[in-house]
Write a protein that holds these residues in place. Structure first.
Motif, short mmCIF file in Angstrom:
data_model
loop_
_atom_site.label_atom_id
_atom_site.label_comp_id
_atom_site.label_asym_id
_atom_site.label_seq_id
_atom_site.Cartn_x
_atom_site.Cartn_y
_atom_site.Cartn_z
N ASP A 92 -31.55 -63.12 23.90
CA ASP A 92 -30.59 -62.02 23.92
C ASP A 92 -30.12 -61.80 25.35
O ASP A 92 -30.93 -61.54 26.23
N LYS A 93 -28.82 -61.86 25.56
CA LYS A 93 -28.31 -61.76 26.92
C LYS A 93 -27.18 -60.75 27.00
O LYS A 93 -26.54 -60.43 25.98
N ARG A 94 -26.96 -60.24 28.21
CA ARG A 94 -25.82 -59.34 28.41
C ARG A 94 -25.07 -59.77 29.66
O ARG A 94 -25.68 -60.22 30.63
N TYR A 95 -23.79 -59.65 29.62
CA TYR A 95 -22.96 -60.09 30.74
C TYR A 95 -21.94 -59.05 31.13
O TYR A 95 -21.57 -58.19 30.33
N VAL A 96 -21.46 -59.15 32.37
CA VAL A 96 -20.31 -58.36 32.78
C VAL A 96 -19.21 -59.32 33.22
O VAL A 96 -19.42 -60.18 34.07
N GLY A 97 -18.03 -59.17 32.63
CA GLY A 97 -16.90 -59.99 33.02
C GLY A 97 -15.87 -59.11 33.70
O GLY A 97 -16.03 -57.90 33.82
N ASN A 98 -14.77 -59.72 34.15
CA ASN A 98 -13.74 -58.92 34.80
C ASN A 98 -12.40 -59.13 34.11
O ASN A 98 -12.29 -59.86 33.14
N LYS A 128 -22.57 -70.06 30.49
CA LYS A 128 -22.48 -69.20 31.67
C LYS A 128 -21.92 -67.84 31.32
O LYS A 128 -21.85 -66.97 32.15
N GLY A 129 -21.46 -67.68 30.14
CA GLY A 129 -20.77 -66.43 29.84
C GLY A 129 -19.29 -66.64 29.99
O GLY A 129 -18.85 -67.54 30.66
N GLY A 130 -18.51 -65.81 29.37
CA GLY A 130 -17.05 -66.05 29.33
C GLY A 130 -16.75 -66.52 27.95
O GLY A 130 -17.32 -67.50 27.49
N PHE A 131 -15.90 -65.81 27.24
CA PHE A 131 -15.72 -66.16 25.84
C PHE A 131 -15.03 -67.49 25.66
O PHE A 131 -15.38 -68.27 24.79
#
Lengths: 400, 491
Positions: free
Chosen positions: A72-78, A98-101
């Motif tokens: 389970d992970k959480r990310y912050v994008g811009n 890496k995250g990023g849809f």
């Protein structure tokens, strides 16, 4: 003051060390790449192909790493433009690492390409040939230059001190200074001054007098060479034999290339007849048939005669697996002795044969062997492996 | 009369000295920043690549991995994928600060402001840096490392030493103390007691086997009872490894102390770059305002600043220059012109004197706590930050917060998680060592179900087995403590 240091001219052995260790570690992979280059490119172009591609091996430098497709992970994008809190977005197949849809998937394995210097490439090409060191230096491509005397200079080492010139200069200085003192003596008024001037000592040698011999490097004058490569392409010459032959021709070419400004290559293949080819055809000629060495040698002579032996240095390289019609023997011998050997600087013969033991059970070999006694400008060898090629060219490379 | 420090883009060392003098005075006059004295070195582009490949340590021991890194950097640069960092400064006292020969004079001004003042003051002031790095010892340590390993190569062969170092490198991330562990020496009587015990064991060995195995080097630490779990695997192996020769132990110590040196860097990258960017921006503006540099130079600086501190859209890898700079700038604004929002979201700084306060922030926080406390609503709005999750069990991502003011706390929470050493370098513990067989038990805890990559796990554990010399057990646990699986490496 901060005492800034200028490091630009520091000798950088450190960077060199690490790079060398890296190449040693990948020696096998680099050698394979180089073999590929030798196979694919023309003799003239090989030394220009210096890019080596290595597959990045993931087990080279392992370390514990997190599998970011799990858990389970959480990310912050811009740069959010459209989402609101509480929105949901469908996952796209395998969760991105890496995250990023959108689309940022795993980075693939990277091959990386690095470049060898010409010296390094040549070393790898000839690595298995076991060449002696001075030859490796000779073919590394450094022009041999001669030091020529060019007058004098005011800086140098004690060994280059030119005593005669130094003393001449010192004499000139002393004379001039004496004259100047004489004039001052005349102009002096008090006795004290005159005493002082009279007691002045003039040094015999001053640092400004020193003169050293000066030398300049000069390159060899432009010379030309032409190499005729003669290869037996009857059915008995297979893949391996051809590669060995190519290595043989390449070594000869690279050596000559570093000694002459212009080296021209001519290619002749022969079975029952002899034909001049382009390099491409030369290495890929798969005619088969019986073998007529005489035809080959005659053609070679024809090609050699196109050059003026006084202006161009001529070389003949002959690679074969050794078969010959018996009744051609005397004719071959006479062509060699009367027509070819007199004009060439060197004749190199390589028998790419299947372990027939030393020397020339074959008929061609026998013919050549007889001639070596009277003709020092030729060399022979039997080669089943790369490290056996050198003996044929050894005399050519002998240090002058 | 013109106060301009320089007029052309080509520079000499005398120019650098003049500029540095001016900057030093300005900083002392206006801001009183304290930084390590920089040792400026002019280098070529190739030398810069070498420094990048060795983490700023051109004198480090030679190893093929640095050669590979060098080739990769060079290729990257030649193909235009990455630009040359215009500045690099190394954390030591005095601090080597590199000036590339190709930089214009204006770029060198930037280097001096950003690296020498900015990074220099961060290295000296930040608590994490001070706690883990003895700045005076850094360069001598590197020299010792280089010389010692050269001696080993001469005595034991280049190949053997290289393979040993390979194994140490594989474990370097797990070769650091992650918190201050009190590895202090035990008290004098305890030491005596322990030494007597060691003597007794060795006498027993002698009577049983006729000699004491030279490699059974027993240490006061290893007998006294180890404090498990120990996250510094290299330290454990160095002190307790049953098969190691003294030179090997020293190499382990060298590799792990080198990695320990980098330990605070990973946890403060955002703050460090933000701080340095903030100061180069501020100092260069002052230089322009006071007439030391002309308009053209100032424009060049702003242009460069914009390029470097540029946040790429749609990225979860936030540019530390961009984010760090914005946060510090925001904090200054909150100090000088606080709004009601600032008193709520940035209570620690709102309305306070900015120079003192920013220094205090720099000194007492690391990236994780920095984000938690100081990522303000303005920055969130500017970058349009939003948080989302990626849960194993779910088929969809859920948006947890966007660039609204109520969501600032959520975004702080989520973002700060990724600025820890643990996030990139998983904690693998030595759980215990069996006293009789000396088999090693390692453990990894899957927090939130996050697993290790099995391929690299296998390959890296092989290196532990190689160093330890005896069977190694790798156990994976669930957060609750249940053991999920075990891998045993017997050979």
């Amino acid at each position: 003051m901060s005492g800034t240091i200028d490091r630009r001219y520091d000798s950088d052995s450190i960077g060199g060390e690490n790079r060398k260790k890296f190449m040693d570690r990948n020696k096998e992979r680099i050698k394979d790449s180089v073999k590929d280059i030798v196979d694919r490119y023309d003799v003239k172009d090989i030394t220009k192909q210096r890019k080596i591609k290595l597959k990045s091996n993931s087990t080279d430098e392992p370390s514990y790493s997190i599998d970011r497709t799990t858990g389970d992970k959480r990310y912050v994008g811009n740069s959010n433009k459209r989402y609101q809190k509480g929105d949901t977005v469908a996952k796209q197949g395998k969760a991105p690492s890496k995250g990023g849809f959108d689309n940022e998937g795993e980075d693939g394995e990277h091959d990386f390409i690095f470049e060898l210097t010409r010296q390094e490439l040549v070393q790898y090409v000839f690595a298995d040939m076991e060449l002696p060191d001075f030859i490796k230096q000779g073919i590394a491509g450094d022009y041999k230059t001669k030091l020529q005397r060019e007058g004098f200079t005011t800086e140098g080492i004690p060994g280059k001190l030119n005593v005669k010139k130094t003393v001449e200069t010192s004499m000139a200085r002393r004379i001039a200074y004496k004259g100047s003192l004489a004039r001052r003596l005349e102009a002096a008024e008090t006795e004290e001054e005159k005493e002082e001037i009279r007691n002045k000592k003039i040094p015999f040698i001053d640092e400004t007098d020193l003169r050293y011999n000066r030398y300049e490097e000069r390159k060899f004058p432009i010379k030309k060479a032409a190499v005729v490569m003669l290869m037996d392409v009857s059915g008995s010459m297979g893949e391996d034999e051809r590669r060995l032959a190519k290595m043989f021709f390449l070594l000869l070419y690279v050596f000559l290339d570093s000694h002459y400004e212009a080296v021209e290559l001519r290619f002749i293949t022969y079975t029952a007849t002899a034909v001049e080819n382009t390099e491409e055809e030369f290495f890929n000629d798969y005619r088969s048939g019986s073998t007529s060495v005489l035809a080959g040698l005659n053609k070679a002579h024809e090609v050699l005669s196109e050059y003026d032996a006084t202006k161009t240095n001529l070389y003949l390289a002959h690679a074969t697996d050794g078969d010959l019609f018996l009744d051609e023997e005397p004719a071959c011998e006479s062509v060699l002795v009367q027509k070819i050997l007199p004009v060439v600087q060197y004749l190199a013969y390589v028998e790419v044969a299947e372990g027939r033991g030393l020397y020339y059970g074959t008929t061609v070999g026998k013919v050549y062997k007889q001639l070596t006694h009277q003709h020092p400008n030729m060399g022979m060898s039997v080669a089943t492996k790369a490290n056996e090629i050198f003996p044929a060219l050894r005399n050519l490379f002998r240090r002058k | 009369m013109s106060k301009l420090l320089y007029t052309t883009s080509t520079w000499t060392i005398a120019d650098i000295d003049k500029i540095w003098q001016c900057i030093q005075e300005l900083v002392a006059r206006k801001y009183q920043l304290d930084y390590y004295r920089p040792q400026f070195e002019v280098i070529s582009c190739d030398q810069m690549i070498q420094r990048m490949a060795t983490g700023g340590r051109p004198n480090i021991y030679s190893h093929w991995s640095f050669g590979k890194a060098y080739e990769l950097q060079r290729k990257d640069w030649e193909s235009g994928n990455s630009g040359m960092p215009y500045e690099m400064i190394f954390h030591a006292d005095p601090a080597p600060c590199y000036l590339m020969e190709d930089n214009s004079t204006t770029m060198q001004v930037l280097v001096l402001a950003h690296a020498a003042v900015g990074h220099g003051s961060f290295f000296k002031g930040n608590y994490l840096m001070r706690e883990w790095v003895n700045a005076k010892a850094v360069l001598p340590r590197i020299t010792h490392a280089r010389e010692f390993i050269k001696e080993c190569e001469a005595e034991h062969g280049v190949d053997k030493v290289e393979k040993f170092i390979d194994a140490c490198h594989a474990l370097s991330a797990q070769g650091v103390d992650r918190f201050k562990r009190g590895r202090a020496k035990s008290s004098a009587d305890l030491q005596d007691k322990l030494r007597n015990r060691i003597k007794a064991i060795e006498e027993e060995e002698e009577s049983l086997h006729g000699n004491v195995n030279e490699n059974l080097k027993l240490d006061v630490d290893s007998i006294g009872g180890w404090r498990y779990p120990d996250e510094n695997i290299l330290y454990f192996i160095e002190k307790n490894g049953p098969m190691l020769e003294p030179w090997q132990r020293e190499i382990i110590r060298i590799v792990r102390t080198q990695q320990q040196y980098f330990f605070p860097n990973y946890q403060t990258k955002l703050m460090n770059e933000g701080w340095a960017s903030f100061w180069h921006y501020t100092i260069c503006k002052d230089l322009y305002d006071e007439g030391f540099i002309d308009e053209g130079a100032y424009l060049e600086i702003l242009h460069n600043h914009t390029n470097v501190a540029h946040e790429h859209p749609s990225s979860c890898n936030h540019n530390p220059y961009a984010l760090g700079f914005e946060i510090f700038s925001d904090l200054r604004r909150a100090c000088e012109n606080p709004t009601a929002e600032d008193y709520e979201y940035l209570p620690l700084v709102a309305g306070k004197p900015w120079i003192e306060t920013l220094k205090w922030v720099m000194e007492n926080f690391k990236d994780q706590s920095f984000i938690k406390e100081f990522l303000g609503p303005n920055v969130v709005k500017k970058f349009k930050l939003f948080a989302w999750d990626d849960l194993d069990a779910e088929m969809e991502h859920r948006i947890l917060g966007v660039q609204d003011i109520e969501d600032v706390y959520v975004i702080r929470d989520v973002l700060s998680e990724t600025y820890t050493y643990d996030y990139y370098f998983p904690t693998i513990n030595v759980n215990y060592m069996k006293k009789d067989t000396r088999e090693l038990y390692l453990g990894y805890v899957e927090k939130n179900g996050v697993k290790l990559d099995p391929e690299t796990q296998k390959e890296t554990t092989k290196h532990i087995r190689k160093l330890w010399g005896l069977p190694v057990h790798f156990e994976t646990f669930h957060e609750s403590g249940d053991r999920l699986r075990t891998t045993i490496l017997r050979w």
